[in-house]
Design an enzyme around this catalytic site. Structure first.
Site, PDB file in Angstrom:
ATOM      1  CE1 TYR A 291     -14.911  13.218 -15.996  1.00 29.39           C
ATOM      2  CE2 TYR A 291     -14.718  13.342 -13.629  1.00 29.39           C
ATOM      3  CZ  TYR A 291     -14.582  12.423 -14.723  1.00 29.39           C
ATOM      4  OH  TYR A 291     -15.513  11.199 -14.665  1.00 29.39           O
TER       5      TYR A 291
ATOM      6  CE  LYS B 103     -11.236   8.890 -18.325  1.00 32.68           C
ATOM      7  NZ  LYS B 103     -11.671  10.364 -17.658  1.00 32.68           N
TER       8      LYS B 103
ATOM      9  CG  ASP C   6      -8.571  17.663 -14.700  1.00 31.50           C
ATOM     10  OD1 ASP C   6      -7.515  16.646 -15.854  1.00 31.50           O
ATOM     11  OD2 ASP C   6      -9.624  16.605 -14.031  1.00 31.50           O
TER      12      ASP C   6
ATOM     13  NE  ARG D 179      -3.383   1.187   3.273  1.00 31.17           N
ATOM     14  CZ  ARG D 179      -2.667   0.927   4.649  1.00 31.17           C
ATOM     15  NH1 ARG D 179      -1.410   1.676   4.873  1.00 31.17           N
ATOM     16  NH2 ARG D 179      -1.900   0.094   5.076  1.00 31.17           N
TER      17      ARG D 179
HETATM   18  C1  LIG Z   1     -12.021  11.163 -16.623  1.00 33.55           C
HETATM   19  C2  LIG Z   1     -11.697  12.477 -15.756  1.00 33.55           C
HETATM   20  C3  LIG Z   1     -11.702  12.506 -14.564  1.00 33.55           C
HETATM   21  C4  LIG Z   1     -11.519  10.988 -13.225  1.00 33.55           C
HETATM   22  O1  LIG Z   1     -11.251  10.212 -13.636  1.00 33.55           O
HETATM   23  P1  LIG Z   1     -10.769   8.769 -13.366  1.00 33.55           P
HETATM   24  O2  LIG Z   1     -10.301   8.366 -13.485  1.00 33.55           O
HETATM   25  O3  LIG Z   1     -12.275   8.484 -14.171  1.00 33.55           O
HETATM   26  O4  LIG Z   1     -11.570   8.946 -11.357  1.00 33.55           O
HETATM   27  C5  LIG Z   1     -11.069  13.628 -14.194  1.00 33.55           C
HETATM   28  N1  LIG Z   1     -10.866  14.903 -15.262  1.00 33.55           N
HETATM   29  C6  LIG Z   1     -10.887  14.879 -15.990  1.00 33.55           C
HETATM   30  C7  LIG Z   1     -10.700  15.484 -16.735  1.00 33.55           C
HETATM   31  C8  LIG Z   1     -12.075  13.483 -17.309  1.00 33.55           C
HETATM   32  O5  LIG Z   1     -11.983  13.097 -17.464  1.00 33.55           O
END
Ligand SMILES: *Cc1c(COP(=O)(O)O)cnc(C)c1O
Length: 405
Positions: free
Chosen positions: A104, A218, A193, A51
């Protein structure tokens, strides 16, 4: 490694991938062990319990820091686990976050449903000008949260200008000692982000951000087969409380997930190049079609943020958003008839996806709010994959014909 700074793909492929010292395996093996044998109590090789730390995760983190130009990185079980750790580590009840309003949906949900009840004030800025962010920032503001390009309308925020406008206005988070932090800890901590752009196209730390958040689910993973997140810090001191919360709460990725993500990153730059090329061709084609009322793509010269996209990003990305003539019935017919574009949540994989934000990702938003920001019923968001672009255009053309009926 060489006596020159390494380029992006060289870092993506080589950092954190030293051959295994015990066998010479060129690709380091996945370490599944949950525990590590100690020579005597407390005497170990940097790993005690998985962990806290794990060699496969460590390798991914070295690579993530290198490709985002940060001092250090932490890999998480998901993007939102990273968001949770940042907020829980750096903020205390009574503090405020200033965020751009076009966020998001999951970020909005954790802010409103987890952290507001916990005592944080979240202030949303509707206006993209640096002065508007500065105006909302006061002594209680310890975090500024930006996302650029935004989802689904692909607005851009000027990271460098906004950072400049808020520096010295808010406060540095209480768990951090300003004297130990770069820049004297002038607050607030700025988080970007960077999921939509990916580090292949944009490095927020080089533009003045303190932290970068990724949903590695992504573009970084890139193959729609792993959920993951990452936090990259410009200053290792800022990461200390975040790592503490991660270890205390346990939002860690599995070794296999780390391996898959790391494997994806090695081809990020070539994938991104193709995503950008395909998306540009589709955007240019789409705006010649009568069936589309509007096309949003930062690479189009008439996109309101085109000039900023050219200076802030190394490419315009793989996302294209369009408004279909005929509202929801047209969008429904369109999305039910594509053969290559799968109707699905998520983005950034090699395969093309189409999403209907009003029903899928932005469903929790009241209709008036949605329509005010431009997320109308005819709006669809394309995550353009790296298939042959002629096939993708043929698929969209046939779906447009179906929508017109
Ligand atoms: C998908 C996404 C997230 C969240 O990520 P997860 O891996 O689904 O928890 C945060 N910000 C953006 C811009 C996203 O597209």
């Amino acid at each position: 490694m060489l006596d020159k700074p390494l380029g992006f793909s060289t870092r993506a492929i080589h950092i954190g991938q030293d051959p295994d010292p015990s066998t010479g395996a060129t690709v380091p093996p996945i370490t599944l062990s949950s525990t590590f044998t100690q020579a005597s109590p407390g005497e170990h090789k940097g790993f005690a319990y998985a962990r806290s730390n794990n060699p496969t995760r460590k390798n991914l983190e070295l690579c993530l820091a290198a490709i985002e130009k940060g001092a250090t990185a932490a890999a998480f079980a998901s993007g939102l686990a990273g968001t949770h750790a940042i907020c829980a580590a750096l903020l205390r009840p009574g503090d405020s976050i200033v965020a751009y309003s076009d966020l998001y949906g999951g970020t909005y949900r954790i802010f409103e449903r987890v952290f507001r009840p916990w005592g944080l004030d979240i202030r949303y800025c509707d206006d993209k000008t640096p002065a508007a962010f500065a105006k909302l920032t006061d002594q209680t503001t310890r975090l500024l949260w930006l996302e650029t390009p935004t989802n689904p309308l692909l607005h851009l925020l000027d990271i460098r200008a906004i950072v400049g406008a808020v520096r010295g206005k808010g406060s540095w988070p209480q768990p951090l000692n300003p004297a130990e932090c770069a820049g004297g800890g002038r607050g607030p901590v700025v988080v970007v982000d960077n999921t939509f752009a990916s580090p292949a196209l944009q490095n927020p730390i080089a533009l003045g951000a303190d932290l970068v958040l990724h949903s590695t689910t992504k573009y970084l993973g890139g193959h729609s087969d792993v959920i993951g997140g990452a936090v990259i810090a410009a200053d290792a001191k800022v990461m200390e409380p975040i790592r503490f919360v991660q270890n205390a709460a346990g939002g860690v990725p599995s070794p296999f997930d780390c391996y898959l993500t790391h494997r994806g990153i090695k081809t990020l730059a070539v994938r991104m190049k193709q995503h950008c090329e395909n998306a540009a061709k589709i955007a240019n084609w789409a705006r010649e079609q009568r069936g589309f009322e509007k096309v949003y793509y930062p690479g189009l010269p008439d996109h309101p943020d085109h000039a900023l996209a050219k200076s802030q990003m190394a490419g315009f990305g793989g996302m294209v958003t369009c408004v279909l003539r005929g509202g929801f019935p047209a969008a429904k017919a369109f999305m039910s008839s594509t053969k290559l574009f799968a109707c699905a949540e998520s983005l950034g994989g090699v395969e093309s996806l189409v999403n209907h934000p009003a029903i899928m990702t932005h469903a929790s938003m009241p209709r008036e709010v949605r329509e005010r920001i431009g997320v109308v019923d005819g709006l669809i968001r394309l995550s353009v994959g790296i298939e042959e672009v002629d096939d993708l255009i043929a698929d969209l053309q046939a779906a447009l014909a179906a929508a017109a009926k």
